[in-house]
Scaffold this motif. Structure first.
Motif, PDB file in Angstrom:
ATOM      1  N   GLY A 179       0.804  -1.220   0.000  1.00 22.88           N
ATOM      2  CA  GLY A 179       0.000   0.000   0.000  1.00 22.88           C
ATOM      3  C   GLY A 179       0.837   1.270   0.000  1.00 22.88           C
ATOM      4  O   GLY A 179       0.383   2.316   0.456  1.00 22.88           O
ATOM      5  N   SER A 203      -6.495  -2.350  10.207  1.00 21.17           N
ATOM      6  CA  SER A 203      -7.558  -2.333   9.196  1.00 21.17           C
ATOM      7  C   SER A 203      -8.777  -3.089   9.717  1.00 21.17           C
ATOM      8  O   SER A 203      -8.718  -3.745  10.761  1.00 21.17           O
ATOM      9  CB  SER A 203      -7.062  -2.980   7.901  1.00 21.17           C
ATOM     10  OG  SER A 203      -6.892  -4.374   8.111  1.00 21.17           O
ATOM     11  N   ASN A 229     -10.056  -5.744   8.568  1.00 11.34           N
ATOM     12  CA  ASN A 229      -9.864  -7.207   8.616  1.00 11.34           C
ATOM     13  C   ASN A 229      -8.712  -7.633   9.519  1.00 11.34           C
ATOM     14  O   ASN A 229      -8.220  -8.758   9.443  1.00 11.34           O
ATOM     15  CB  ASN A 229      -9.710  -7.797   7.200  1.00 11.34           C
ATOM     16  CG  ASN A 229      -8.533  -7.192   6.474  1.00 11.34           C
ATOM     17  OD1 ASN A 229      -7.676  -6.563   7.090  1.00 11.34           O
ATOM     18  ND2 ASN A 229      -8.493  -7.361   5.166  1.00 11.34           N
ATOM     19  N   GLU A 234      -5.519  -6.634   9.859  1.00 14.24           N
ATOM     20  CA  GLU A 234      -4.106  -6.457   9.501  1.00 14.24           C
ATOM     21  C   GLU A 234      -3.694  -5.012   9.792  1.00 14.24           C
ATOM     22  O   GLU A 234      -4.542  -4.141   9.956  1.00 14.24           O
ATOM     23  CB  GLU A 234      -3.902  -6.738   8.008  1.00 14.24           C
ATOM     24  CG  GLU A 234      -4.113  -8.191   7.632  1.00 14.24           C
ATOM     25  CD  GLU A 234      -4.044  -8.406   6.129  1.00 14.24           C
ATOM     26  OE1 GLU A 234      -3.971  -7.405   5.387  1.00 14.24           O
ATOM     27  OE2 GLU A 234      -4.066  -9.563   5.709  1.00 14.24           O
ATOM     28  N   ILE A 255      -2.127  -1.685   8.314  1.00 15.95           N
ATOM     29  CA  ILE A 255      -1.880  -1.076   6.998  1.00 15.95           C
ATOM     30  C   ILE A 255      -1.325   0.343   7.194  1.00 15.95           C
ATOM     31  O   ILE A 255      -1.576   0.979   8.210  1.00 15.95           O
ATOM     32  CB  ILE A 255      -3.158  -1.043   6.123  1.00 15.95           C
ATOM     33  CG1 ILE A 255      -4.287  -0.274   6.830  1.00 15.95           C
ATOM     34  CG2 ILE A 255      -3.608  -2.452   5.756  1.00 15.95           C
ATOM     35  CD1 ILE A 255      -5.498  -0.032   5.941  1.00 15.95           C
ATOM     36  N   LEU A 260      -8.677   6.148   3.643  1.00 21.30           N
ATOM     37  CA  LEU A 260      -8.752   4.728   4.024  1.00 21.30           C
ATOM     38  C   LEU A 260     -10.144   4.383   4.557  1.00 21.30           C
ATOM     39  O   LEU A 260     -10.669   3.300   4.314  1.00 21.30           O
ATOM     40  CB  LEU A 260      -7.685   4.403   5.080  1.00 21.30           C
ATOM     41  CG  LEU A 260      -6.223   4.426   4.611  1.00 21.30           C
ATOM     42  CD1 LEU A 260      -5.274   4.271   5.795  1.00 21.30           C
ATOM     43  CD2 LEU A 260      -5.953   3.330   3.582  1.00 21.30           C
ATOM     44  N   TYR A 261     -10.748   5.336   5.286  1.00 15.44           N
ATOM     45  CA  TYR A 261     -12.105   5.121   5.829  1.00 15.44           C
ATOM     46  C   TYR A 261     -13.126   5.041   4.688  1.00 15.44           C
ATOM     47  O   TYR A 261     -13.976   4.158   4.658  1.00 15.44           O
ATOM     48  CB  TYR A 261     -12.457   6.260   6.798  1.00 15.44           C
ATOM     49  CG  TYR A 261     -13.899   6.217   7.271  1.00 15.44           C
ATOM     50  CD1 TYR A 261     -14.339   5.211   8.139  1.00 15.44           C
ATOM     51  CD2 TYR A 261     -14.822   7.168   6.836  1.00 15.44           C
ATOM     52  CE1 TYR A 261     -15.664   5.165   8.561  1.00 15.44           C
ATOM     53  CE2 TYR A 261     -16.139   7.127   7.252  1.00 15.44           C
ATOM     54  CZ  TYR A 261     -16.559   6.124   8.114  1.00 15.44           C
ATOM     55  OH  TYR A 261     -17.871   6.067   8.522  1.00 15.44           O
ATOM     56  N   GLU A 316     -12.580   4.152   1.694  1.00 18.79           N
ATOM     57  CA  GLU A 316     -12.348   2.910   0.921  1.00 18.79           C
ATOM     58  C   GLU A 316     -12.730   1.676   1.733  1.00 18.79           C
ATOM     59  O   GLU A 316     -12.458   0.551   1.320  1.00 18.79           O
ATOM     60  CB  GLU A 316     -10.875   2.831   0.502  1.00 18.79           C
ATOM     61  CG  GLU A 316     -10.479   3.850  -0.551  1.00 18.79           C
ATOM     62  CD  GLU A 316      -8.966   3.974  -0.721  1.00 18.79           C
ATOM     63  OE1 GLU A 316      -8.219   3.205  -0.064  1.00 18.79           O
ATOM     64  OE2 GLU A 316      -8.538   4.846  -1.500  1.00 18.79           O
ATOM     65  N   ASN A 317     -13.312   1.913   2.924  1.00 18.78           N
ATOM     66  CA  ASN A 317     -13.769   0.810   3.784  1.00 18.78           C
ATOM     67  C   ASN A 317     -12.634  -0.056   4.300  1.00 18.78           C
ATOM     68  O   ASN A 317     -12.820  -1.243   4.561  1.00 18.78           O
ATOM     69  CB  ASN A 317     -14.767  -0.073   3.015  1.00 18.78           C
ATOM     70  CG  ASN A 317     -16.102  -0.095   3.727  1.00 18.78           C
ATOM     71  OD1 ASN A 317     -16.231   0.470   4.826  1.00 18.78           O
ATOM     72  ND2 ASN A 317     -17.078  -0.739   3.137  1.00 18.78           N
ATOM     73  N   LYS A 318     -11.439   0.543   4.434  1.00 20.97           N
ATOM     74  CA  LYS A 318     -10.296  -0.235   4.905  1.00 20.97           C
ATOM     75  C   LYS A 318     -10.108  -0.110   6.413  1.00 20.97           C
ATOM     76  O   LYS A 318      -9.577  -1.011   7.045  1.00 20.97           O
ATOM     77  CB  LYS A 318      -9.018   0.221   4.181  1.00 20.97           C
ATOM     78  CG  LYS A 318      -9.019  -0.176   2.700  1.00 20.97           C
ATOM     79  CD  LYS A 318      -7.754   0.266   2.020  1.00 20.97           C
ATOM     80  CE  LYS A 318      -7.758  -0.165   0.549  1.00 20.97           C
ATOM     81  NZ  LYS A 318      -6.646   0.448  -0.180  1.00 20.97           N
ATOM     82  N   ILE A 319     -10.514   1.049   6.985  1.00 18.74           N
ATOM     83  CA  ILE A 319     -10.400   1.216   8.438  1.00 18.74           C
ATOM     84  C   ILE A 319     -11.737   1.705   9.000  1.00 18.74           C
ATOM     85  O   ILE A 319     -12.572   2.236   8.265  1.00 18.74           O
ATOM     86  CB  ILE A 319      -9.274   2.215   8.829  1.00 18.74           C
ATOM     87  CG1 ILE A 319      -9.568   3.628   8.290  1.00 18.74           C
ATOM     88  CG2 ILE A 319      -7.908   1.725   8.377  1.00 18.74           C
ATOM     89  CD1 ILE A 319      -8.623   4.702   8.818  1.00 18.74           C
ATOM     90  N   SER A 320     -11.908   1.518  10.304  1.00 13.43           N
ATOM     91  CA  SER A 320     -13.157   1.936  10.948  1.00 13.43           C
ATOM     92  C   SER A 320     -13.098   3.421  11.310  1.00 13.43           C
ATOM     93  O   SER A 320     -12.029   4.033  11.345  1.00 13.43           O
ATOM     94  CB  SER A 320     -13.372   1.120  12.223  1.00 13.43           C
ATOM     95  OG  SER A 320     -12.383   1.469  13.182  1.00 13.43           O
TER      96      SER A 320
END
Length: 354
Positions: free
Chosen positions: A116, A277, A279, A281, A283, A329-330, A332-336
């Motif tokens: 990334g 992230s 899931n 991991e 990032i 990132l938020y 893109e639904n990668k972090i809360s």
């Protein structure tokens, strides 16, 4: 507990579990960190157990002498287990017993796209002179980003690249470039000696693991001024903090001159931190500052506090603030949402924009 088989089994297990770090500390079971979460296994280690494990590690590193460690209470080195991985070891004494933290480093150089790392950061490898800084807290992936930059130059240009590291982490094969990798205390005395020598070794690119004192920083700036590309790192968060830290290392009487020099040689500051992230991991989130005439003037005129505002409001693709990176990132639904708020610099502003 005492044999080398035990240590290689331990390293195998941790590597297979994708652990980033292994902890050998008396009073706790053997512990690994996977995606930022600690896992323990087995029985509590006693001081004699940690000593046996640590002696085994020194044996694995070609029977490295423990004298320096036992005298000073600290040691740093790296070693490889063929077919498994490379490891960076920091041994230390705590409460009178021997302890160690082992960082797991893959043999293969990391793939920047999978990690990334933004294309803007990778495009910095097209620079041929000046200073590029990669900053962030310990364990935020600075060495990995720098290794990706070195590999990109190695793959695309016919250069002499000299890396000065303490200890060596990623090993670079010669591709289009010649890569000379020097480890502090093994291949050379210290960063400053190695850096001064490097300037006589026809370098095009110099990677300096860390800028530790004003003499080293001064030499780095001279190298960047005289037509070399210098890559280095600092344990700072944010471009403005990084610039202030460099200037503050010097005596007040020298600070203006250093600010002027820095305004001329600095090309970019990449600040990074690892965030969890959705899931599970870790990032990276990046703040990227590319030098512009406006920022150069701010450094020279001691208006460094205004740099953050420029990065924050920049509409250019090659400039992004840490908070905007987290927002991205938020989206893109990668972090809360919680993660974005926890790691941002301006929580009020982020709340409004979330």
């Amino acid at each position: 507990m005492s044999d080398t088989i035990h240590i290689t089994e331990m390293l195998q297990k941790a590597t297979n579990a994708n652990a980033s770090d292994i902890f050998i500390v008396a009073g706790l079971p053997l512990s690994y960190k996977v995606n930022g979460i600690l896992h323990s296994e087995g029985e509590r280690l006693m001081p004699k157990d940690t000593e046996l494990l640590i002696r085994s590690i020194y044996e694995l590193d070609g029977n490295r002498s423990m004298n320096h460690f036992l005298e000073t209470g600290d040691d740093d080195f790296s070693f490889a287990v063929p077919g498994l991985s490379r490891y960076r070891v920091s041994t230390y004494k705590q409460r009178g017993s021997l302890a160690a933290v082992i960082r797991v480093i893959a043999f293969e150089l990391p793939n920047p796209e999978i990690l990334g790392i933004p294309s803007v950061v990778l495009s910095l490898t097209s620079l041929t002179k000046g200073l590029v800084l990669v900053t962030g807290p310990a364990g935020s992936g600075k060495s990995t980003t720098l290794a990706c930059l070195v590999d990109r130059i190695n793959s695309s240009r016919q250069n002499h690249i000299i890396t000065l590291e303490d200890p060596l982490e990623f090993l670079h094969r010669h591709k289009k470039s010649i890569v000379s990798q020097r480890e502090i205390s093994t291949d050379t005395d210290n960063y400053l000696t190695a850096l001064r020598a490097a300037l006589r070794q026809s370098p095009d690119v110099i990677l300096l693991g860390e800028m530790r004192d004003h003499e080293t920083i001064q030499t780095v700036m001279t190298a960047a001024e005289t037509g070399h590309l210098v890559l280095s790192s600092l344990h700072t968060v944010g471009a403005a903090n990084t610039i202030s830290r460099i200037i503050d290392v010097f005596e007040p009487s020298q600070q203006h001159q250093i600010a002027v020099q820095l305004s001329m040689v600095l090309r970019a500051v990449v600040s990074q931190q690892l965030v969890p992230s959705i899931n599970g991991e870790m990032i990276p989130a990046f703040e990227i500052m590319i030098m512009t005439p406006a920022i150069s003037n701010m450094i020279r005129d001691n208006k460094i506090h205004q740099i953050e505002g420029i990065i924050y409001t920049s509409a250019k693709e090659d400039m992004i603030s840490m908070d905007n990176s987290l927002l991205q990132l938020y989206k893109e639904n990668k972090i809360s949402r919680e993660t974005a708020l926890q790691y941002c610099t301006n929580a009020e502003m982020i709340r409004k924009r979330l």
